[in-house]
Motif scaffolding. Structure first.
Motif, PDB file in Angstrom:
ATOM      1  N   ILE A 286      38.979  32.934  26.680  1.00  0.00           N
ATOM      2  CA  ILE A 286      38.062  34.031  26.342  1.00  0.00           C
ATOM      3  C   ILE A 286      37.043  34.245  27.462  1.00  0.00           C
ATOM      4  N   LEU A 287      36.492  33.158  27.961  1.00  0.00           N
ATOM      5  CA  LEU A 287      35.523  33.280  29.055  1.00  0.00           C
ATOM      6  C   LEU A 287      36.156  33.930  30.274  1.00  0.00           C
ATOM      7  N   LYS A 288      37.348  33.500  30.636  1.00  0.00           N
ATOM      8  CA  LYS A 288      38.017  34.024  31.826  1.00  0.00           C
ATOM      9  C   LYS A 288      38.359  35.502  31.668  1.00  0.00           C
ATOM     10  N   GLU A 289      38.859  35.869  30.509  1.00  0.00           N
ATOM     11  CA  GLU A 289      39.365  37.234  30.327  1.00  0.00           C
ATOM     12  C   GLU A 289      38.283  38.237  29.963  1.00  0.00           C
ATOM     13  N   HIS A 290      37.189  37.789  29.337  1.00  0.00           N
ATOM     14  CA  HIS A 290      36.230  38.749  28.795  1.00  0.00           C
ATOM     15  C   HIS A 290      34.809  38.599  29.340  1.00  0.00           C
ATOM     16  N   TYR A 291      34.497  37.503  29.996  1.00  0.00           N
ATOM     17  CA  TYR A 291      33.130  37.300  30.446  1.00  0.00           C
ATOM     18  C   TYR A 291      33.011  37.011  31.935  1.00  0.00           C
ATOM     19  N   TYR A 292      34.036  36.451  32.514  1.00  0.00           N
ATOM     20  CA  TYR A 292      33.971  36.100  33.936  1.00  0.00           C
ATOM     21  C   TYR A 292      33.973  37.344  34.805  1.00  0.00           C
ATOM     22  N   ASP A 293      33.077  37.363  35.777  1.00  0.00           N
ATOM     23  CA  ASP A 293      32.977  38.417  36.773  1.00  0.00           C
ATOM     24  C   ASP A 293      32.751  37.718  38.108  1.00  0.00           C
ATOM     25  N   GLY A 294      33.668  37.900  39.033  1.00  0.00           N
ATOM     26  CA  GLY A 294      33.593  37.198  40.310  1.00  0.00           C
ATOM     27  C   GLY A 294      32.307  37.432  41.073  1.00  0.00           C
ATOM     28  N   LYS A 295      31.649  38.557  40.835  1.00  0.00           N
ATOM     29  CA  LYS A 295      30.383  38.831  41.510  1.00  0.00           C
ATOM     30  C   LYS A 295      29.222  38.105  40.848  1.00  0.00           C
ATOM     31  N   ARG A 296      29.417  37.698  39.607  1.00  0.00           N
ATOM     32  CA  ARG A 296      28.331  37.092  38.829  1.00  0.00           C
ATOM     33  C   ARG A 296      28.474  35.581  38.655  1.00  0.00           C
ATOM     34  N   LYS A 312      24.174  34.116  41.428  1.00  0.00           N
ATOM     35  CA  LYS A 312      25.312  33.827  40.552  1.00  0.00           C
ATOM     36  C   LYS A 312      24.992  32.727  39.543  1.00  0.00           C
ATOM     37  N   ILE A 313      25.857  32.667  38.515  1.00  0.00           N
ATOM     38  CA  ILE A 313      25.853  31.579  37.543  1.00  0.00           C
ATOM     39  C   ILE A 313      26.943  30.593  37.943  1.00  0.00           C
ATOM     40  N   VAL A 314      26.596  29.330  38.039  1.00  0.00           N
ATOM     41  CA  VAL A 314      27.565  28.274  38.347  1.00  0.00           C
ATOM     42  C   VAL A 314      28.040  27.675  37.022  1.00  0.00           C
ATOM     43  N   LEU A 315      29.345  27.697  36.805  1.00  0.00           N
ATOM     44  CA  LEU A 315      29.900  27.222  35.534  1.00  0.00           C
ATOM     45  C   LEU A 315      30.126  25.715  35.552  1.00  0.00           C
ATOM     46  N   LEU A 316      29.494  25.021  34.603  1.00  0.00           N
ATOM     47  CA  LEU A 316      29.800  23.624  34.299  1.00  0.00           C
ATOM     48  C   LEU A 316      30.413  23.618  32.910  1.00  0.00           C
ATOM     49  N   ARG A 317      31.699  23.412  32.843  1.00  0.00           N
ATOM     50  CA  ARG A 317      32.378  23.524  31.537  1.00  0.00           C
ATOM     51  C   ARG A 317      32.456  22.164  30.856  1.00  0.00           C
ATOM     52  N   ARG A 318      31.961  22.131  29.622  1.00  0.00           N
ATOM     53  CA  ARG A 318      32.108  20.937  28.800  1.00  0.00           C
ATOM     54  C   ARG A 318      33.242  21.161  27.803  1.00  0.00           C
ATOM     55  N   HIS A 319      34.299  21.727  28.310  1.00  0.00           N
ATOM     56  CA  HIS A 319      35.479  22.002  27.485  1.00  0.00           C
ATOM     57  C   HIS A 319      36.699  21.942  28.374  1.00  0.00           C
ATOM     58  N   GLU A 320      37.850  21.708  27.794  1.00  0.00           N
ATOM     59  CA  GLU A 320      39.097  21.693  28.547  1.00  0.00           C
ATOM     60  C   GLU A 320      39.556  23.116  28.844  1.00  0.00           C
ATOM     61  N   ASN A 321      40.290  23.255  29.933  1.00  0.00           N
ATOM     62  CA  ASN A 321      40.777  24.566  30.319  1.00  0.00           C
ATOM     63  C   ASN A 321      42.081  24.923  29.610  1.00  0.00           C
TER      64      ASN A 321
END
Length: 486
Positions: A286-296, A312-321
Protein backbone atom coordinates in the motif's frame (compact mmCIF):
# COMPACT_ATOMS: atom_id res chain seq x y z
CA UNK A 1 45.93 36.59 36.72
CA UNK A 2 43.22 34.24 37.99
CA UNK A 3 41.99 30.82 37.02
CA UNK A 4 42.63 29.55 33.46
CA UNK A 5 44.34 32.79 32.44
CA UNK A 6 41.44 35.04 33.48
CA UNK A 7 41.40 38.08 35.68
CA UNK A 8 39.81 37.95 39.12
CA UNK A 9 36.85 40.33 39.49
CA UNK A 10 37.09 43.85 40.72
CA UNK A 11 33.95 44.97 42.51
CA UNK A 12 32.44 47.97 44.17
CA UNK A 13 31.09 45.58 46.81
CA UNK A 14 33.00 42.57 48.11
CA UNK A 15 31.41 39.16 47.79
CA UNK A 16 29.67 37.96 50.92
CA UNK A 17 31.05 34.78 52.55
CA UNK A 18 29.95 31.71 50.61
CA UNK A 19 26.89 30.19 52.30
CA UNK A 20 26.94 26.46 52.77
CA UNK A 21 24.02 26.06 50.38
CA UNK A 22 25.66 28.16 47.68
CA UNK A 23 28.51 27.18 45.36
CA UNK A 24 30.65 28.61 42.58
CA UNK A 25 29.17 29.05 39.13
CA UNK A 26 30.30 26.80 36.28
CA UNK A 27 29.83 27.96 32.69
CA UNK A 28 29.64 25.52 29.80
CA UNK A 29 29.99 26.94 26.28
CA UNK A 30 28.44 24.47 23.81
CA UNK A 31 28.66 26.83 20.84
CA UNK A 32 31.12 27.31 17.98
CA UNK A 33 32.12 30.80 19.15
CA UNK A 34 34.39 31.87 22.03
CA UNK A 35 32.65 33.71 24.85
CA UNK A 36 34.11 36.01 27.49
CA UNK A 37 32.24 36.86 30.67
CA UNK A 38 32.83 40.58 31.25
CA UNK A 39 30.38 41.79 33.89
CA UNK A 40 28.58 40.28 36.89
CA UNK A 41 25.76 42.23 38.54
CA UNK A 42 23.99 40.93 41.63
CA UNK A 43 20.39 41.95 42.36
CA UNK A 44 17.90 41.41 45.13
CA UNK A 45 15.15 39.04 44.00
CA UNK A 46 11.47 38.85 44.81
CA UNK A 47 10.34 35.21 45.21
CA UNK A 48 7.93 33.92 42.59
CA UNK A 49 5.27 31.31 43.19
CA UNK A 50 6.02 28.03 41.44
CA UNK A 51 8.41 29.28 38.78
CA UNK A 52 5.77 31.19 36.80
CA UNK A 53 4.59 28.34 34.58
CA UNK A 54 1.73 25.88 34.76
CA UNK A 55 3.98 23.09 33.52
CA UNK A 56 6.32 23.59 36.46
CA UNK A 57 3.45 23.08 38.88
CA UNK A 58 2.37 19.95 37.03
CA UNK A 59 5.92 18.57 37.19
CA UNK A 60 6.09 19.26 40.91
CA UNK A 61 2.90 17.34 41.51
CA UNK A 62 3.75 14.44 39.25
CA UNK A 63 7.27 13.96 40.54
CA UNK A 64 6.23 14.31 44.16
CA UNK A 65 8.98 16.88 44.60
CA UNK A 66 9.06 20.59 45.23
CA UNK A 67 12.21 20.77 43.12
CA UNK A 68 12.17 18.92 39.75
CA UNK A 69 15.65 18.06 38.50
CA UNK A 70 17.78 21.13 37.95
CA UNK A 71 15.24 23.83 38.80
CA UNK A 72 13.89 25.72 41.76
CA UNK A 73 11.29 28.30 42.71
CA UNK A 74 13.17 31.31 41.40
CA UNK A 75 13.27 35.01 42.19
CA UNK A 76 12.04 37.92 40.08
CA UNK A 77 14.76 40.57 39.62
CA UNK A 78 13.98 43.93 41.22
CA UNK A 79 15.68 47.25 41.80
CA UNK A 80 19.23 48.29 41.02
CA UNK A 81 22.27 45.99 41.34
CA UNK A 82 23.82 45.82 44.78
CA UNK A 83 27.10 44.48 43.36
CA UNK A 84 28.87 45.32 40.12
CA UNK A 85 31.92 43.20 39.25
CA UNK A 86 33.99 43.49 36.10
CA UNK A 87 35.64 40.19 35.23
CA UNK A 88 37.40 38.43 32.37
CA UNK A 89 36.60 34.73 32.04
CA UNK A 90 37.27 33.33 28.56
CA UNK A 91 35.48 30.15 27.54
CA UNK A 92 36.30 28.59 24.18
CA UNK A 93 33.94 26.55 22.01
CA UNK A 94 32.83 23.36 23.79
CA UNK A 95 34.78 24.23 26.92
CA UNK A 96 33.61 24.09 30.51
CA UNK A 97 35.09 26.35 33.20
CA UNK A 98 34.49 26.83 36.88
CA UNK A 99 34.53 30.42 38.12
CA UNK A 100 34.91 31.91 41.60
CA UNK A 101 31.52 33.61 41.16
CA UNK A 102 29.08 32.68 43.89
CA UNK A 103 25.77 31.40 42.52
CA UNK A 104 22.57 33.16 43.45
CA UNK A 105 20.22 32.07 46.18
CA UNK A 106 17.38 31.21 43.77
CA UNK A 107 14.64 32.44 46.10
CA UNK A 108 16.27 35.78 46.98
CA UNK A 109 18.85 36.74 44.36
CA UNK A 110 19.40 37.13 40.63
CA UNK A 111 22.79 37.43 38.90
CA UNK A 112 22.97 39.31 35.61
CA UNK A 113 25.84 38.10 33.42
CA UNK A 114 27.17 40.03 30.43
CA UNK A 115 29.22 38.13 27.85
CA UNK A 116 31.22 39.39 24.90
CA UNK A 117 31.70 37.59 21.58
CA UNK A 118 33.48 39.08 18.55
CA UNK A 119 33.10 42.58 19.97
CA UNK A 120 29.38 42.29 20.74
CA UNK A 121 27.71 41.92 24.12
CA UNK A 122 24.98 39.52 25.25
CA UNK A 123 23.18 39.39 28.59
CA UNK A 124 21.40 36.75 30.69
CA UNK A 125 19.80 36.69 34.15
CA UNK A 126 20.52 33.65 36.35
CA UNK A 127 18.31 32.13 37.55
CA UNK A 128 15.29 33.36 35.65
CA UNK A 129 11.83 33.78 37.13
CA UNK A 130 10.52 30.98 34.92
CA UNK A 131 11.71 27.41 34.49
CA UNK A 132 12.39 27.63 30.75
CA UNK A 133 15.57 28.42 28.88
CA UNK A 134 16.23 31.98 27.81
CA UNK A 135 17.60 33.54 24.65
CA UNK A 136 20.37 35.95 25.61
CA UNK A 137 19.56 39.64 25.17
CA UNK A 138 21.63 41.36 22.47
CA UNK A 139 22.92 44.64 23.90
CA UNK A 140 24.30 46.04 20.65
CA UNK A 141 22.71 44.13 17.78
CA UNK A 142 25.26 41.32 17.63
CA UNK A 143 24.86 38.67 14.89
CA UNK A 144 24.81 35.56 17.10
CA UNK A 145 21.90 33.98 18.94
CA UNK A 146 22.51 32.15 22.22
CA UNK A 147 20.18 30.06 24.36
CA UNK A 148 21.07 29.56 28.02
CA UNK A 149 19.84 26.92 30.45
CA UNK A 150 20.69 27.17 34.14
CA UNK A 151 20.87 23.83 35.96
CA UNK A 152 20.72 24.64 39.63
CA UNK A 153 21.65 21.15 40.81
CA UNK A 154 25.02 21.52 39.04
CA UNK A 155 25.38 25.28 39.59
CA UNK A 156 25.95 25.39 35.85
CA UNK A 157 24.96 27.81 33.10
CA UNK A 158 25.01 25.94 29.78
CA UNK A 159 25.00 28.02 26.61
CA UNK A 160 23.88 26.66 23.24
CA UNK A 161 23.82 28.23 19.80
CA UNK A 162 20.20 29.21 19.13
CA UNK A 163 19.52 27.36 15.91
CA UNK A 164 16.58 28.52 13.80
CA UNK A 165 14.54 25.45 14.67
CA UNK A 166 12.37 25.18 11.52
CA UNK A 167 15.55 24.96 9.41
CA UNK A 168 18.32 23.95 11.80
CA UNK A 169 19.78 21.45 9.31
CA UNK A 170 20.66 24.31 6.96
CA UNK A 171 23.76 24.98 9.11
CA UNK A 172 25.17 21.46 8.60
CA UNK A 173 27.24 20.21 5.68
CA UNK A 174 25.80 17.85 3.08
CA UNK A 175 28.58 15.29 3.58
CA UNK A 176 27.43 14.06 7.01
CA UNK A 177 25.60 10.78 7.22
CA UNK A 178 22.31 11.14 9.11
CA UNK A 179 23.68 8.85 11.82
CA UNK A 180 26.27 11.53 12.66
CA UNK A 181 23.53 14.00 13.62
CA UNK A 182 21.81 14.61 16.94
CA UNK A 183 18.16 14.14 16.02
CA UNK A 184 15.18 14.95 18.26
CA UNK A 185 12.25 12.61 17.79
CA UNK A 186 8.80 11.88 19.15
CA UNK A 187 7.27 8.55 20.19
CA UNK A 188 3.84 7.79 18.72
CA UNK A 189 4.18 11.17 17.05
CA UNK A 190 0.57 11.79 15.86
CA UNK A 191 -1.00 11.15 19.30
CA UNK A 192 -1.66 14.75 20.32
CA UNK A 193 -5.44 14.48 19.98
CA UNK A 194 -8.06 13.96 22.67
CA UNK A 195 -7.61 10.29 23.56
CA UNK A 196 -7.30 7.86 26.42
CA UNK A 197 -4.51 9.12 28.74
CA UNK A 198 -2.59 5.88 28.20
CA UNK A 199 -2.80 6.43 24.42
CA UNK A 200 -1.90 10.10 24.13
CA UNK A 201 1.88 10.63 24.07
CA UNK A 202 2.28 14.14 22.64
CA UNK A 203 1.24 17.62 23.73
CA UNK A 204 1.24 19.24 20.27
CA UNK A 205 0.63 18.25 16.67
CA UNK A 206 2.95 17.22 13.85
CA UNK A 207 3.48 20.65 12.25
CA UNK A 208 4.32 22.28 15.56
CA UNK A 209 6.78 19.47 16.30
CA UNK A 210 8.45 20.04 12.92
CA UNK A 211 8.60 23.81 13.36
CA UNK A 212 10.34 23.30 16.70
CA UNK A 213 13.05 20.98 15.43
CA UNK A 214 11.70 17.40 15.68
CA UNK A 215 13.16 15.26 12.87
CA UNK A 216 12.30 11.64 13.78
CA UNK A 217 8.69 10.46 13.74
CA UNK A 218 7.36 7.21 15.15
CA UNK A 219 4.11 6.37 13.35
CA UNK A 220 1.78 3.39 13.88
CA UNK A 221 -0.98 2.60 11.38
CA UNK A 222 -3.83 0.14 11.09
CA UNK A 223 -3.92 -1.94 7.92
CA UNK A 224 -6.75 -3.63 6.04
CA UNK A 225 -6.20 -5.78 2.98
CA UNK A 226 -9.39 -4.32 1.45
CA UNK A 227 -8.58 -0.60 1.81
CA UNK A 228 -5.68 1.72 1.03
CA UNK A 229 -6.58 4.04 3.91
CA UNK A 230 -4.16 3.88 6.83
CA UNK A 231 -5.73 5.03 10.13
CA UNK A 232 -3.33 6.30 12.76
CA UNK A 233 -3.34 4.14 15.90
CA UNK A 234 -1.49 3.49 19.16
CA UNK A 235 -1.57 -0.27 19.79
CA UNK A 236 -5.22 -1.33 19.46
CA UNK A 237 -6.60 2.18 19.96
CA UNK A 238 -7.29 5.11 17.61
CA UNK A 239 -5.22 8.21 18.30
CA UNK A 240 -8.34 10.36 18.66
CA UNK A 241 -11.70 9.92 20.37
CA UNK A 242 -13.17 12.55 18.03
CA UNK A 243 -12.94 10.68 14.75
CA UNK A 244 -10.37 8.64 12.87
CA UNK A 245 -7.14 10.37 11.86
CA UNK A 246 -5.38 9.19 8.70
CA UNK A 247 -1.80 8.79 7.51
CA UNK A 248 -2.55 10.70 4.29
CA UNK A 249 -3.62 13.84 6.14
CA UNK A 250 -0.51 13.72 8.31
CA UNK A 251 1.65 13.48 5.17
CA UNK A 252 0.09 16.64 3.74
CA UNK A 253 1.29 18.56 6.80
CA UNK A 254 4.79 17.10 6.50
CA UNK A 255 5.00 17.85 2.76
CA UNK A 256 3.91 21.45 3.43
CA UNK A 257 6.66 21.81 6.03
CA UNK A 258 9.31 20.41 3.68
CA UNK A 259 8.13 22.77 0.93
CA UNK A 260 8.62 25.66 3.34
CA UNK A 261 11.96 24.32 4.62
CA UNK A 262 13.78 22.48 1.79
CA UNK A 263 17.01 22.23 3.81
CA UNK A 264 15.39 19.74 6.19
CA UNK A 265 14.83 16.00 6.20
CA UNK A 266 13.09 13.68 8.62
CA UNK A 267 13.16 9.98 9.37
CA UNK A 268 9.81 8.25 9.66
CA UNK A 269 9.49 4.90 11.40
CA UNK A 270 6.33 3.14 10.23
CA UNK A 271 4.87 0.17 12.09
CA UNK A 272 1.68 -1.87 11.68
CA UNK A 273 -0.55 -1.97 14.77
CA UNK A 274 -4.26 -1.89 15.55
CA UNK A 275 -7.05 -4.41 15.01
CA UNK A 276 -7.00 -4.46 11.20
CA UNK A 277 -6.58 -7.82 9.48
CA UNK A 278 -3.94 -6.61 7.03
CA UNK A 279 -0.36 -7.88 7.10
CA UNK A 280 3.07 -6.28 6.97
CA UNK A 281 3.20 -7.25 3.32
CA UNK A 282 -0.10 -5.46 2.70
CA UNK A 283 1.28 -2.35 4.39
CA UNK A 284 4.46 -2.23 2.30
CA UNK A 285 2.49 -2.75 -0.91
CA UNK A 286 0.00 0.00 0.00
CA UNK A 287 2.79 2.42 0.87
CA UNK A 288 4.64 1.71 -2.37
CA UNK A 289 1.61 1.92 -4.64
CA UNK A 290 -0.37 4.73 -3.02
CA UNK A 291 1.91 6.89 -0.88
CA UNK A 292 5.47 6.64 -2.15
CA UNK A 293 6.67 9.54 -4.29
CA UNK A 294 10.29 9.48 -5.43
CA UNK A 295 10.55 13.24 -5.03
CA UNK A 296 9.29 13.10 -1.46
CA UNK A 297 10.69 9.85 -0.06
CA UNK A 298 14.10 8.23 0.31
CA UNK A 299 13.64 4.47 0.35
CA UNK A 300 17.07 3.07 -0.49
CA UNK A 301 18.19 0.55 2.19
CA UNK A 302 21.31 2.43 3.33
CA UNK A 303 21.98 5.33 5.68
CA UNK A 304 22.15 8.43 3.46
CA UNK A 305 24.15 11.62 3.66
CA UNK A 306 22.25 14.76 4.56
CA UNK A 307 22.74 16.26 1.11
CA UNK A 308 20.99 13.30 -0.51
CA UNK A 309 17.78 13.66 1.46
CA UNK A 310 17.11 17.34 2.05
CA UNK A 311 13.42 17.94 1.41
CA UNK A 312 12.60 14.24 1.79
CA UNK A 313 11.23 11.68 4.24
CA UNK A 314 13.61 8.80 4.98
CA UNK A 315 11.71 5.54 5.46
CA UNK A 316 12.58 3.30 8.41
CA UNK A 317 10.20 0.38 8.09
CA UNK A 318 9.28 -1.64 11.14
CA UNK A 319 7.47 -4.11 8.94
CA UNK A 320 8.40 -6.79 6.44
CA UNK A 321 8.31 -6.02 2.75
CA UNK A 322 5.96 -7.45 0.18
CA UNK A 323 7.85 -9.91 -2.01
CA UNK A 324 7.45 -7.58 -5.00
CA UNK A 325 9.81 -5.11 -3.29
CA UNK A 326 12.65 -7.54 -2.64
CA UNK A 327 14.17 -6.78 -6.04
CA UNK A 328 14.39 -3.02 -5.48
CA UNK A 329 17.80 -1.28 -5.43
CA UNK A 330 19.74 -4.19 -6.89
CA UNK A 331 17.84 -6.79 -4.85
CA UNK A 332 18.73 -5.01 -1.59
CA UNK A 333 15.09 -4.31 -0.80
CA UNK A 334 13.16 -1.17 0.02
CA UNK A 335 13.57 1.20 2.98
CA UNK A 336 15.87 1.14 5.99
CA UNK A 337 15.16 -2.26 7.51
CA UNK A 338 13.82 -2.20 11.06
CA UNK A 339 11.59 -5.23 10.60
CA UNK A 340 13.52 -7.22 13.23
CA UNK A 341 13.14 -4.87 16.18
CA UNK A 342 14.54 -5.83 19.61
CA UNK A 343 11.82 -5.78 22.26
CA UNK A 344 12.04 -4.01 25.63
CA UNK A 345 15.80 -3.71 25.19
CA UNK A 346 18.68 -1.84 26.84
CA UNK A 347 21.04 -1.91 23.83
CA UNK A 348 19.43 -4.03 21.13
CA UNK A 349 20.70 -4.38 17.57
CA UNK A 350 18.43 -4.19 14.58
CA UNK A 351 18.71 -7.29 12.45
CA UNK A 352 19.84 -5.19 9.49
CA UNK A 353 22.67 -3.64 11.51
CA UNK A 354 21.62 -0.04 10.87
CA UNK A 355 20.86 0.85 14.48
CA UNK A 356 21.34 0.16 18.18
CA UNK A 357 18.21 0.71 20.22
CA UNK A 358 17.38 1.50 23.84
CA UNK A 359 13.64 0.82 24.17
CA UNK A 360 13.10 -0.42 27.73
CA UNK A 361 9.43 0.42 28.20
CA UNK A 362 7.91 -2.01 30.73
CA UNK A 363 7.77 0.28 33.74
CA UNK A 364 5.66 -1.44 36.41
CA UNK A 365 5.96 1.19 39.13
CA UNK A 366 6.74 4.88 39.24
CA UNK A 367 10.01 4.33 41.11
CA UNK A 368 11.28 2.12 38.27
CA UNK A 369 11.66 5.23 36.13
CA UNK A 370 15.12 5.75 37.62
CA UNK A 371 16.30 2.56 35.93
CA UNK A 372 14.90 3.89 32.67
CA UNK A 373 16.73 7.20 33.10
CA UNK A 374 20.02 5.40 33.76
CA UNK A 375 19.57 3.34 30.56
CA UNK A 376 18.93 6.56 28.61
CA UNK A 377 22.16 8.06 30.00
CA UNK A 378 24.16 5.00 28.95
CA UNK A 379 22.76 5.07 25.41
CA UNK A 380 23.52 8.79 25.12
CA UNK A 381 27.08 7.95 26.11
CA UNK A 382 27.28 5.22 23.43
CA UNK A 383 25.97 7.64 20.83
CA UNK A 384 28.60 10.21 21.80
CA UNK A 385 31.59 7.89 21.39
CA UNK A 386 31.96 7.58 17.57
CA UNK A 387 33.98 10.03 15.51
CA UNK A 388 32.40 10.61 12.14
CA UNK A 389 34.39 11.06 8.96
CA UNK A 390 33.68 14.10 6.80
CA UNK A 391 34.17 13.01 3.22
CA UNK A 392 32.21 13.30 0.01
CA UNK A 393 33.77 10.10 -1.32
CA UNK A 394 31.48 7.18 -1.95
CA UNK A 395 34.27 4.74 -1.13
CA UNK A 396 34.99 5.77 2.46
CA UNK A 397 34.15 3.69 5.50
CA UNK A 398 30.58 2.61 6.05
CA UNK A 399 28.46 4.98 8.15
CA UNK A 400 28.14 4.29 11.85
CA UNK A 401 24.75 2.95 12.93
CA UNK A 402 22.01 5.10 14.38
CA UNK A 403 21.68 5.12 18.16
CA UNK A 404 17.92 5.25 18.82
CA UNK A 405 17.10 6.17 22.42
CA UNK A 406 13.47 6.03 23.59
CA UNK A 407 12.64 8.20 26.60
CA UNK A 408 9.14 6.73 26.59
CA UNK A 409 7.79 4.05 28.92
CA UNK A 410 4.33 3.21 30.19
CA UNK A 411 2.04 0.77 31.93
CA UNK A 412 -1.57 0.75 30.74
CA UNK A 413 -2.87 -0.44 34.11
CA UNK A 414 -1.08 2.16 36.30
CA UNK A 415 -2.05 5.81 36.02
CA UNK A 416 1.27 6.97 37.48
CA UNK A 417 3.05 5.23 34.60
CA UNK A 418 1.10 6.77 31.72
CA UNK A 419 3.16 8.65 29.11
CA UNK A 420 2.67 12.19 30.43
CA UNK A 421 3.67 11.22 33.94
CA UNK A 422 6.77 9.33 32.85
CA UNK A 423 7.78 12.32 30.68
CA UNK A 424 7.38 14.66 33.66
CA UNK A 425 10.25 12.79 35.31
CA UNK A 426 12.35 11.71 32.33
CA UNK A 427 12.45 14.92 30.29
CA UNK A 428 13.90 17.24 32.99
CA UNK A 429 16.41 14.55 33.97
CA UNK A 430 17.67 14.28 30.37
CA UNK A 431 17.87 18.06 29.97
CA UNK A 432 20.04 18.10 33.07
CA UNK A 433 22.26 15.29 31.73
CA UNK A 434 22.72 16.96 28.33
CA UNK A 435 23.64 20.25 30.00
CA UNK A 436 25.97 18.88 32.70
CA UNK A 437 27.41 15.53 31.69
CA UNK A 438 27.02 14.68 28.02
CA UNK A 439 30.27 15.01 26.10
CA UNK A 440 32.32 15.52 29.28
CA UNK A 441 35.19 13.13 29.91
CA UNK A 442 34.67 11.15 33.10
CA UNK A 443 31.11 12.29 33.77
CA UNK A 444 29.13 9.68 31.83
CA UNK A 445 28.02 6.45 33.55
CA UNK A 446 30.24 3.92 31.71
CA UNK A 447 33.39 5.95 31.02
CA UNK A 448 33.55 5.54 27.23
CA UNK A 449 35.83 7.90 25.29
CA UNK A 450 34.11 11.05 24.05
CA UNK A 451 34.04 11.36 20.28
CA UNK A 452 31.83 13.81 18.41
CA UNK A 453 29.30 13.80 21.30
CA UNK A 454 26.36 13.05 19.02
CA UNK A 455 23.19 12.35 21.03
CA UNK A 456 21.80 9.95 18.43
CA UNK A 457 18.05 9.87 17.85
CA UNK A 458 16.35 10.83 21.12
CA UNK A 459 12.68 9.82 21.03
CA UNK A 460 10.54 11.82 23.45
CA UNK A 461 7.03 12.11 24.90
CA UNK A 462 5.15 15.29 25.79
CA UNK A 463 7.54 17.90 24.45
CA UNK A 464 6.18 21.35 23.60
CA UNK A 465 3.59 21.45 26.37
CA UNK A 466 3.05 25.06 27.50
CA UNK A 467 5.76 26.10 25.03
CA UNK A 468 8.52 24.08 26.70
CA UNK A 469 10.92 22.95 23.96
CA UNK A 470 14.08 22.89 26.08
CA UNK A 471 14.74 19.18 25.58
CA UNK A 472 14.51 19.54 21.79
CA UNK A 473 16.76 22.63 21.87
CA UNK A 474 19.36 20.74 23.90
CA UNK A 475 19.44 17.87 21.39
CA UNK A 476 19.61 20.16 18.36
CA UNK A 477 22.29 22.24 20.11
CA UNK A 478 24.75 19.34 20.17
CA UNK A 479 24.97 19.44 16.36
CA UNK A 480 27.08 22.58 16.69
CA UNK A 481 30.08 20.41 17.47
CA UNK A 482 29.99 19.07 13.90
CA UNK A 483 30.46 22.63 12.65
CA UNK A 484 33.93 22.73 14.22
CA UNK A 485 35.18 20.07 11.79
CA UNK A 486 37.07 21.16 8.72
Amino acid sequence: MGLFGCCFPTSSTAYAPLPQSMADLTIRNLTVTPLELKLVERFEGHPTSGGGRKLGKIKDKLTGSKKPPGVSHNAQLQGEPREDSRVSFRIGPFETHATPIRTADPSREVIRLTFESAGHRYQIDVPRATRQSSVMTKLDGGPNEYTAIYVESGNCLTIFSSAHLPSWMSELRDEYHLSALSLPGTHNSPTSHVALPSVRCQAVGIRKQLDNGVRFFDVRVGVSSSSTDLPLVHAAFPVSLKGTKYFADMLKKIYAFLDDNPSETLIMSIKREGIGKGTDQDLSRILKEHYYDGKRWYTEPRIPRLGEVRGKIVLLRRHENHESLNGEFGARGWGLDGSVWPDNCEDGRLGSGIARVQDFYEVDQSTNIQKKIELIHKHLERAGEPVFALSASGNDEAPRPFFINFLSASNFFRANCWPQRIAAKANPAIIEYLCLRHGEEGKAPVGLPVGDACTGIVVTDWVGGDGDWDLIRCIVGWNAKLQLKK
